[in-house]
Design an enzyme around this catalytic site. Sequence first.
Site, short mmCIF file in Angstrom:
data_model
loop_
_atom_site.label_atom_id
_atom_site.label_comp_id
_atom_site.label_asym_id
_atom_site.label_seq_id
_atom_site.Cartn_x
_atom_site.Cartn_y
_atom_site.Cartn_z
N HIS A 34 0.85 -1.19 0.00
CA HIS A 34 0.00 0.00 0.00
C HIS A 34 0.88 1.23 0.00
O HIS A 34 2.04 1.20 0.44
CB HIS A 34 -0.89 0.01 1.24
CG HIS A 34 -1.99 -1.01 1.20
ND1 HIS A 34 -3.05 -0.97 2.07
CD2 HIS A 34 -2.19 -2.09 0.42
CE1 HIS A 34 -3.86 -1.98 1.83
NE2 HIS A 34 -3.36 -2.68 0.83
N CYS B 189 -2.10 -0.55 7.47
CA CYS B 189 -1.30 0.68 7.39
C CYS B 189 -1.35 1.47 8.69
O CYS B 189 -0.34 2.01 9.14
CB CYS B 189 -1.77 1.53 6.21
SG CYS B 189 -1.48 0.73 4.61
N GLU C 188 1.02 3.81 1.88
CA GLU C 188 1.57 4.18 3.18
C GLU C 188 2.77 3.32 3.55
O GLU C 188 3.77 3.83 4.07
CB GLU C 188 0.51 4.03 4.29
CG GLU C 188 -0.73 4.88 4.09
CD GLU C 188 -1.87 4.14 3.40
OE1 GLU C 188 -3.03 4.38 3.79
OE2 GLU C 188 -1.61 3.34 2.47
N CYS D 226 -6.04 1.82 6.06
CA CYS D 226 -6.65 0.57 6.49
C CYS D 226 -6.00 0.12 7.79
O CYS D 226 -5.05 0.75 8.27
CB CYS D 226 -6.47 -0.50 5.40
SG CYS D 226 -4.75 -1.05 5.21
#
Length: 160
Positions: free
Chosen positions: A64, A97, A66, A94
Amino acid sequence: MPQIPDQPAADHPEDSAFMAMALEQARLSAEAGEVPVGAIVVRDGQVVGRGQNRNLHDSDPAAHAEIIALREAGARLGNHRLGGCSLYVTLEPCAMCAGAMVHARVARLVYGATDPKAGAAGSVMGVINHPKLNHAMEVTAGVMAEECSELLKMFFKERR
């Protein structure tokens, strides 16, 4: 469940400029066929990490935006702890993260659009600033939310 913070972006005038950089990362992600989420890690006014979603490209469920930005910041700073850093991301993080941000000791989270399906900064669940966790961070929600949300909407509209 914790509520989404209502802290005005005016407290930090640089927020829009850094969120614009995160949006550029999100656009690059969309161009690569990935869900358009972008992230920037900032320390002392300097960008120390950049990330965009790379799940498909890397065949990695953890890639992701992040996570990519946190990894780059850690490598650049030579430390897995990112105290004093702010993470700017176009979509509410999420749980994965958010957990990584807690473990990295990020000082501040700034995000654009809320994620009503998986948001872990208060929309669906409260990983960020959960009272049982050993780290809390400042959170500013809704910075350039309309632009962040529109980019996601257009991406999925084109895919349908």
